[in-house]
Design an enzyme around this catalytic site. Structure first.
Site, mmCIF file in Angstrom:
data_model
loop_
_atom_site.group_PDB
_atom_site.id
_atom_site.type_symbol
_atom_site.label_atom_id
_atom_site.label_comp_id
_atom_site.label_asym_id
_atom_site.label_seq_id
_atom_site.Cartn_x
_atom_site.Cartn_y
_atom_site.Cartn_z
ATOM 1 N N THR A 155 65.505 31.809 -39.128
ATOM 2 C CA THR A 155 64.332 32.302 -38.413
ATOM 3 C C THR A 155 64.690 33.403 -37.433
ATOM 4 O O THR A 155 65.822 33.435 -36.907
ATOM 5 C CB THR A 155 63.684 31.133 -37.628
ATOM 6 O OG1 THR A 155 62.719 31.669 -36.717
ATOM 7 C CG2 THR A 155 64.694 30.340 -36.831
ATOM 8 N N TYR B 183 64.370 24.806 -31.325
ATOM 9 C CA TYR B 183 64.107 25.148 -32.739
ATOM 10 C C TYR B 183 65.085 26.227 -33.215
ATOM 11 O O TYR B 183 65.793 26.048 -34.215
ATOM 12 C CB TYR B 183 62.653 25.610 -32.897
ATOM 13 C CG TYR B 183 62.356 26.241 -34.235
ATOM 14 C CD1 TYR B 183 62.357 25.478 -35.401
ATOM 15 C CD2 TYR B 183 62.084 27.607 -34.347
ATOM 16 C CE1 TYR B 183 62.095 26.060 -36.634
ATOM 17 C CE2 TYR B 183 61.815 28.196 -35.576
ATOM 18 C CZ TYR B 183 61.823 27.415 -36.715
ATOM 19 O OH TYR B 183 61.563 28.000 -37.928
HETATM 20 N N1 LIG Z 1 56.301 29.540 -41.204
HETATM 21 C C1 LIG Z 1 57.049 30.459 -40.595
HETATM 22 O O1 LIG Z 1 56.525 31.478 -40.076
HETATM 23 C C2 LIG Z 1 58.534 30.304 -40.544
HETATM 24 C C3 LIG Z 1 59.272 31.274 -39.840
HETATM 25 C C4 LIG Z 1 60.658 31.145 -39.797
HETATM 26 C C5 LIG Z 1 61.306 30.109 -40.465
HETATM 27 N N2 LIG Z 1 60.570 29.174 -41.125
HETATM 28 C C6 LIG Z 1 61.295 28.085 -41.800
HETATM 29 O O2 LIG Z 1 60.837 27.954 -43.146
HETATM 30 C C7 LIG Z 1 60.929 26.592 -43.569
HETATM 31 C C8 LIG Z 1 59.606 26.175 -44.183
HETATM 32 O O3 LIG Z 1 58.577 26.329 -43.221
HETATM 33 P P1 LIG Z 1 57.043 26.120 -43.583
HETATM 34 O O4 LIG Z 1 56.259 27.085 -42.763
HETATM 35 O O5 LIG Z 1 56.877 26.104 -45.049
HETATM 36 O O6 LIG Z 1 56.802 24.668 -42.979
HETATM 37 P P2 LIG Z 1 56.131 23.371 -43.629
HETATM 38 O O7 LIG Z 1 56.014 22.373 -42.541
HETATM 39 O O8 LIG Z 1 54.892 23.764 -44.377
HETATM 40 O O9 LIG Z 1 57.214 22.923 -44.679
HETATM 41 C C9 LIG Z 1 58.306 22.091 -44.400
HETATM 42 C C10 LIG Z 1 58.363 21.043 -45.509
HETATM 43 O O10 LIG Z 1 59.517 20.238 -45.339
HETATM 44 C C11 LIG Z 1 59.166 18.851 -45.458
HETATM 45 N N3 LIG Z 1 60.176 18.135 -44.664
HETATM 46 C C12 LIG Z 1 60.381 18.206 -43.312
HETATM 47 N N4 LIG Z 1 61.459 17.475 -42.965
HETATM 48 C C13 LIG Z 1 61.947 16.926 -44.129
HETATM 49 C C14 LIG Z 1 63.066 16.100 -44.438
HETATM 50 N N5 LIG Z 1 63.914 15.675 -43.477
HETATM 51 N N6 LIG Z 1 63.267 15.741 -45.730
HETATM 52 C C15 LIG Z 1 62.429 16.165 -46.706
HETATM 53 N N7 LIG Z 1 61.370 16.955 -46.475
HETATM 54 C C16 LIG Z 1 61.136 17.341 -45.195
HETATM 55 C C17 LIG Z 1 57.740 18.770 -44.967
HETATM 56 O O11 LIG Z 1 57.031 17.660 -45.467
HETATM 57 C C18 LIG Z 1 57.169 20.090 -45.485
HETATM 58 O O12 LIG Z 1 56.659 19.961 -46.797
HETATM 59 C C19 LIG Z 1 61.307 25.788 -42.325
HETATM 60 O O13 LIG Z 1 62.674 25.462 -42.403
HETATM 61 C C20 LIG Z 1 61.039 26.737 -41.173
HETATM 62 O O14 LIG Z 1 61.878 26.488 -40.085
HETATM 63 C C21 LIG Z 1 59.208 29.246 -41.180
HETATM 64 O O1 LIG Z 2 45.813 30.971 -31.776
HETATM 65 C C1 LIG Z 2 46.699 31.811 -31.583
HETATM 66 C C2 LIG Z 2 47.964 31.739 -32.227
HETATM 67 C C3 LIG Z 2 48.919 32.705 -31.939
HETATM 68 N N1 LIG Z 2 48.644 33.701 -31.052
HETATM 69 C C4 LIG Z 2 49.674 34.733 -30.780
HETATM 70 O O2 LIG Z 2 50.021 35.339 -32.006
HETATM 71 C C5 LIG Z 2 51.411 35.714 -32.011
HETATM 72 C C6 LIG Z 2 52.088 35.079 -33.219
HETATM 73 O O3 LIG Z 2 52.131 33.673 -33.013
HETATM 74 P P1 LIG Z 2 52.479 32.619 -34.173
HETATM 75 O O4 LIG Z 2 51.700 32.965 -35.404
HETATM 76 O O5 LIG Z 2 52.332 31.260 -33.607
HETATM 77 O O6 LIG Z 2 53.995 32.944 -34.534
HETATM 78 P P2 LIG Z 2 55.286 33.037 -33.602
HETATM 79 O O7 LIG Z 2 55.139 32.278 -32.344
HETATM 80 O O8 LIG Z 2 55.616 34.500 -33.493
HETATM 81 O O9 LIG Z 2 56.379 32.267 -34.466
HETATM 82 C C7 LIG Z 2 56.492 32.393 -35.891
HETATM 83 O O10 LIG Z 2 57.389 33.413 -36.200
HETATM 84 C C8 LIG Z 2 58.718 33.200 -35.732
HETATM 85 C C9 LIG Z 2 59.552 34.370 -36.138
HETATM 86 O O11 LIG Z 2 59.014 35.560 -35.648
HETATM 87 C C10 LIG Z 2 59.288 31.933 -36.352
HETATM 88 O O12 LIG Z 2 60.540 31.710 -35.812
HETATM 89 C C11 LIG Z 2 58.380 30.763 -36.049
HETATM 90 O O13 LIG Z 2 58.862 29.645 -36.758
HETATM 91 C C12 LIG Z 2 56.982 31.082 -36.494
HETATM 92 O O14 LIG Z 2 56.110 30.034 -36.105
HETATM 93 C C13 LIG Z 2 51.972 35.204 -30.671
HETATM 94 O O15 LIG Z 2 51.947 36.271 -29.765
HETATM 95 C C14 LIG Z 2 50.959 34.160 -30.210
HETATM 96 O O16 LIG Z 2 50.855 34.042 -28.813
HETATM 97 C C15 LIG Z 2 47.414 33.792 -30.425
HETATM 98 O O17 LIG Z 2 47.165 34.693 -29.621
HETATM 99 N N2 LIG Z 2 46.477 32.840 -30.710
#
Ligand SMILES: NC(=O)c1ccc[n+]([C@@H]2O[C@H](COP(=O)([O-])OP(=O)(O)OC[C@H]3O[C@@H](n4cnc5c(N)ncnc54)[C@H](O)[C@@H]3O)[C@@H](O)[C@H]2O)c1
Ligand SMILES: O=c1ccn([C@@H]2O[C@H](COP(=O)(O)OP(=O)(O)O[C@H]3O[C@H](CO)[C@@H](O)[C@H](O)[C@H]3O)[C@@H](O)[C@H]2O)c(=O)[nH]1
Length: 333
Positions: free
Chosen positions: A120, A144
């Site tokens: 991330t 995190y």
């Molecule tokens: N969504 C984002 O913007 C974002 C940004 C940076 C990194 N990531 C990383 O991407 C990955 C996926 O994120 P996502 O947004 O799809 O989240 P998500 O919560 O939709 O997916 C995570 C999945 O992992 C499963 N899970 C959690 N712990 C587990 C365990 N111990 N064993 C088996 N299954 C487990 C959950 O049930 C879920 O299906 C994460 O590792 C997250 O840290 C996401």
């Molecule tokens: O209801 C909302 C939700 C978000 N925000 C703003 O929108 C921006 C983006 O927020 P969000 O979509 O929650 O993403 P981030 O906090 O930037 O974090 C995401 O993006 C990161 C990498 O950039 C990852 O590490 C995290 O897992 C992922 O959740 C931020 O300024 C928030 O304050 C609002 O103003 N209103």
């Protein structure tokens, strides 16, 4: 390059389910392990072998490796909510770092050769400069980000000691949904800007809070690098191909488009798609939000044969909106 069966952990989650689609579309054989803590069974195609359980369950993981002949892992499973990680740090180190340790230990013992890891942008903390480059200081400001950086370090050390290579892919803001409508982000209390905004657009919420309009950015709201989930997962497939082609090399790559959009710019773009604008409430800053996070994606585009297909924010919002309408029509979350 010979394709091997791939275990996708967290394959019932938002990004993992899109990775399953991307791998299958490219002809890979896939199995999923997910404990359904935040994931949803219906985003995994019925004909994909699905194992409900924890990645730290050694017996289960060993069985899947043996039954499916797994040669590579894409590890998405984990806990992802930044403020929750501040309140429950030990839970985050357990479910992210310790679970990854258990999975990696099992992988090494079973001779799995390639490991693609969901890292991330949070590993950078509050970067001194944007666009952020991979070699810039890694100073996470929350558990995190720290829990993910520890896993990156475990992978680095393991790749020296064992016959395994890895890709640590540092995602910026993942958004959008499968262009064919096969998957998308499912509710369960999401806090992500675009998910919250499209929920408001379809009437699941009556407004959106804007967290902070006094940041040192052009319009005062935070700037982020929103990357379409299908471009992101396409990069995973390319990264895996590279790991197989060059087993002596590891990859550490930012996954983003290298461009920033402010919160207000995103909301304006969504309003232009709607009959009625979403009501905004201007709130104070949310704890822990860096003003500006933009990736340098030079390493990504120079290393992998990857290019963006869905970078236009109108396309990202369109796919997210279509998926949200589908959830509503089917009475899913
Ligand atoms: N969504 C984002 O913007 C974002 C940004 C940076 C990194 N990531 C990383 O991407 C990955 C996926 O994120 P996502 O947004 O799809 O989240 P998500 O919560 O939709 O997916 C995570 C999945 O992992 C499963 N899970 C959690 N712990 C587990 C365990 N111990 N064993 C088996 N299954 C487990 C959950 O049930 C879920 O299906 C994460 O590792 C997250 O840290 C996401
Ligand atoms: O209801 C909302 C939700 C978000 N925000 C703003 O929108 C921006 C983006 O927020 P969000 O979509 O929650 O993403 P981030 O906090 O930037 O974090 C995401 O993006 C990161 C990498 O950039 C990852 O590490 C995290 O897992 C992922 O959740 C931020 O300024 C928030 O304050 C609002 O103003 N209103």
């Amino acid at each position: 390059m010979t394709k091997c069966p791939v275990l996708v952990t967290g394959g019932a989650g938002y990004i993992g389910s899109h990775a399953v689609l991307a791998l299958r579309d490219a002809g890979w054989q896939v199995a999923v392990i997910d404990n359904l803590s935040t994931g949803t069974r219906y985003v995994v195609p019925d004909d994909v072998p699905f194992h409900e359980g924890n990645v730290a369950d050694r017996e289960l993981v060993d069985r899947i490796f043996a039954e499916q002949g797994i040669g590579a892992i894409m590890h998405f499973a984990g806990s992802i909510v930044v403020p929750e990680s501040v309140e429950q740090p030990l839970e985050y180190y357990r479910n992210n770092t310790l679970s990854s340790h258990a999975l990696l230990t099992a992988a090494v013992a079973a001779g799995v050769k390639h490991f693609v890891f969901s890292s991330t942008a949070a590993v950078y903390g509050e970067p001194e400069r944007v666009p952020v480059q991979e070699g810039d200081p890694k100073l996470p400001i929350n558990p995190y980000g720290a829990s993910k950086l520890m896993t990156e370090r475990m992978l680095e050390d393991s790749s020296f000691a064992y016959p395994l290579n890895y890709a640590a892919l540092r995602y910026f803001n993942v958004s959008g949904a499968d262009p064919e409508g096969r998957s998308g982000q499912v509710g369960k209390g999401s806090t992500h800007l675009i998910k919250v905004a499209v929920e408001a657009a379809v009437g699941k919420r009556d407004h959106i809070d804007v967290y902070g309009t006094d940041y040192p950015t052009p319009d005062g709201s935070c700037v982020r690098d929103y990357i379409h989930v299908s471009d992101l997962t396409a990069a995973h497939v390319k990264a895996l191909e590279r790991l197989i082609e060059k087993p002596e090399q590891n990859l550490i790559l930012n996954l983003g488009y290298g461009r920033g959009l402010s919160v207000l710019e995103v909301l304006d773009a969504l309003d232009r798609k709607l009959d009625k604008p979403i009501r905004r409430e201007m709130k104070g800053r949310r704890a822990g939000d860096p003003p500006m996070l933009i990736s340098s994606n030079r390493a990504l585009t120079e290393t992998l044969d990857w290019s963006a297909r869905y970078a236009d924010i109108d396309v990202i919002l369109g796919h997210a909106l279509e998926w949200e309408r589908k959830l509503l029509a089917r009475n899913w979350q």
